[in-house]
Design a protein around this motif. Structure first.
Motif, short mmCIF file in Angstrom:
data_model
loop_
_atom_site.label_atom_id
_atom_site.label_comp_id
_atom_site.label_asym_id
_atom_site.label_seq_id
_atom_site.Cartn_x
_atom_site.Cartn_y
_atom_site.Cartn_z
N ARG A 1 0.85 -1.18 0.00
CA ARG A 1 0.00 0.00 0.00
C ARG A 1 0.88 1.24 0.00
NH1 ARG A 1 -4.81 -1.60 4.24
NH2 ARG A 1 -5.75 -3.15 2.87
N LEU A 2 0.58 2.13 -0.90
CA LEU A 2 1.27 3.41 -0.99
C LEU A 2 0.32 4.45 -0.41
CD1 LEU A 2 3.31 5.50 -1.91
CD2 LEU A 2 2.45 5.23 -4.24
N TYR A 3 0.60 4.86 0.82
CA TYR A 3 -0.24 5.84 1.50
C TYR A 3 0.16 7.25 1.06
CZ TYR A 3 -2.08 2.24 4.54
OH TYR A 3 -2.71 1.13 5.02
N TYR A 4 -0.85 8.11 0.88
CA TYR A 4 -0.57 9.45 0.40
C TYR A 4 -1.38 10.54 1.11
CZ TYR A 4 -4.86 8.61 -2.26
OH TYR A 4 -6.14 8.31 -2.61
N TRP A 5 -2.49 10.21 1.78
CA TRP A 5 -3.31 11.25 2.41
C TRP A 5 -4.26 10.62 3.41
CZ3 TRP A 5 -3.76 16.42 2.67
CH2 TRP A 5 -4.95 16.98 3.08
N LYS A 6 -4.12 10.94 4.67
CA LYS A 6 -5.07 10.53 5.72
C LYS A 6 -5.57 9.10 5.55
CE LYS A 6 -6.65 15.17 6.70
NZ LYS A 6 -7.77 16.07 6.83
N ASP A 7 -4.67 8.16 5.55
CA ASP A 7 -4.97 6.73 5.42
C ASP A 7 -5.54 6.32 4.07
OD1 ASP A 7 -3.95 6.07 7.90
OD2 ASP A 7 -5.84 6.48 8.92
N LYS A 8 -5.52 7.19 3.09
CA LYS A 8 -5.89 6.81 1.72
C LYS A 8 -4.64 6.20 1.08
CE LYS A 8 -9.76 9.76 1.10
NZ LYS A 8 -10.77 8.92 1.67
N HIS A 9 -4.86 5.21 0.23
CA HIS A 9 -3.71 4.53 -0.35
C HIS A 9 -4.01 4.00 -1.75
CE1 HIS A 9 -6.08 1.27 1.49
NE2 HIS A 9 -5.62 0.54 0.48
#
Length: 148
Positions: A43-51
């Motif tokens: 998982r590539l996380y990028y914003w507030k637990d969005k991935h």
């Protein structure tokens, strides 16, 4: 080498490209890669637990570079061995852009420097001169297979 030359040399000639939609809202402090308990699932996380779901750590590393510079779509080769060859090159390209920016943009505000650096990476899509045919999404992760 700059990002546009990298893209033209190592990505565009490939026949096994997959187009990935990247989010437009990213928090650089949140960008990280995590392996899940399943094989070939990162998982590539990028914003507030969005991935973004990735098939490998190499794929995530490739996407991070484009993601943090504001691209909203990017093509990625499907061959894992080829990714292993080009990800270190892309990382050197990014490092080179930062080194040149440090030298040439000394004295500019940091925010201005980052905007200019992002602009250098965004130019990869300015070089798209050929229309590509896309087939329906077969993976279910916002990807479209691209064929020339």
């Amino acid at each position: 080498m700059n990002p546009t030359r990298f893209y033209r040399t190592y990505i565009k000639p490939r026949k096994d490209l997959c187009e990935v939609d990247l989010p437009s809202r990213v928090d650089p402090a949140e960008i990280r890669i995590e392996k899940t308990m399943f094989p070939n699932d990162y998982r590539l996380y990028y914003w507030k637990d969005k991935h973004i779901q990735c098939h490998s750590e190499l794929e995530a590393k490739y996407l991070i570079i484009w993601l943090k510079h504001g691209l909203t779509t990017i093509e990625i080769p499907g061959d894992e061995k080829y990714l292993a060859e080009i990800v270190p090159i892309l990382e050197r390209v990014e490092k080179n852009v930062y080194e040149v920016a440090d030298e040439k943009l000394a004295g500019y505000r940091e925010e201005t420097q980052y905007k200019i650096i992002d602009g250098v990476f965004l130019k990869v899509h300015d070089s798209d001169e050929v229309a590509y045919k896309t087939t329906p999404n077969k993976i279910g992760t916002g990807r479209k297979y691209v064929k020339k």
